[in-house]
Design an enzyme around this catalytic site. Structure first.
Site, PDB file in Angstrom:
ATOM      1  CG  ASP A  44      29.618  39.407  37.662  1.00 44.32           C
ATOM      2  OD1 ASP A  44      29.916  38.634  38.583  1.00 44.32           O
ATOM      3  OD2 ASP A  44      30.302  39.513  36.621  1.00 44.32           O
ATOM      4  CG  ASP A  83      36.022  40.121  38.772  1.00 46.84           C
ATOM      5  OD1 ASP A  83      36.683  41.064  39.216  1.00 46.84           O
ATOM      6  OD2 ASP A  83      36.014  38.987  39.280  1.00 46.84           O
TER       7      ASP A  83
END
Length: 259
Positions: free
Chosen positions: A13, A15
């Site tokens: 991922d 963020d």
């Protein structure tokens, strides 16, 4: 417990893992460099459908993270791939930004509000009441409802903003039709990402900061999972879920030596 195969491919991922509020997480630059130097297949994932991969490459580059555009996978790209497989050359009424419309154009889709095959809802900075009304009427007239991701809110300097999941709920309330969500935690997004880099779930890992999207999607796709504590999940939150990540680490810096 069955022993897992060595990790050959990585999904992570963005963020909360590589960056937090626009600032790189310490160790993220070393992790990306190690991946690139190793030649191992990898992708940086995001449920946000606003930006194209080239946009995100430029944004990451500005904060010192050298991620090529071809190593970025968004819910918009996953949605376009899904629709190209399910209904090639279709038509769609789209609420979203360039990340979504570009991906759909590249997949051969035509954007129209005249009897479209699909209504596709993505992230946008400004949700128009007129556009939502049109989407509701088109769905009532038979268009199938797709949404890029189920995230209910997104961050902003001023606080939470309504995101795709919240707006989808409004449309569902008005039409009685639930959308098909393509992005995390749907393992479809993981599998489309793995297919994009020619990887296999048994020898791949997913790194994320959220139990309900990143870890769940990785788990359901059959991958090894790493939860980092630099984002939205604390160590005490883990026990509130009926499943667990394979590994819990403080930050991406703790994974560099595993590449």
């Amino acid at each position: 417990m069955t022993e897992r195969k060595p990790i050959e491919s990585w999904l992570t991922d963005m963020d909360g893992v590589l960056m937090h509020e626009g600032v790189p997480v310490p160790g993220a630059d070393r992790f990306i460099k190690k991946l690139r130097d190793s030649g191992r297949p990898f992708l940086v994932l995001t449920n946000n459908s606003i930006y194209t991969a080239r946009d995100l490459h430029a944004r990451l580059n500005r904060i010192g993270l050298e991620v090529p555009a071809e190593n970025i996978w968004t819910s918009a790209l996953a949605t376009a791939t899904f629709l190209d497989n399910q209904h090639p050359g279709g038509t769609a009424y789209v609420i979203g930004e360039a990340g979504l419309t570009t991906a759909l154009h590249d997949a051969g889709y035509v954007m129209t509000d005249l009897n479209p095959d699909f209504v596709i809802l993505g992230e946008t900075r400004t949700y128009s009441f007129e556009a939502l009304t049109k989407a509701i009427r088109l769905i009532n007239d038979g268009a199938r409802f797709i949404a890029t991701n189920p995230d209910n809110t997104g961050p902003s300097p001023a606080g939470a903003l309504p995101a795709t999941g919240s707006v989808a709920a409004l449309i569902t309330k008005a039409t009685g039709k639930e959308p098909y969500f393509v992005g995390k935690p749907n393992p479809l997004m993981m599998r489309s990402a793995l297919n994009a880099i020619g990887a296999h779930s048994e020898s791949s890992a997913m790194i994320g900061d959220r139990m309900d999207t990143d870890v769940l999607a990785g788990l359901e796709a059959g991958m090894e999972t790493f939860l980092v504590l630099t984002g939205l999940t604390s160590r005490t939150d883990i026990d509130s879920y009926p499943y667990r990540p394979t590994n819990v680490v403080d930050s991406i810096a703790d994974i560099v030596d595993l590449v």
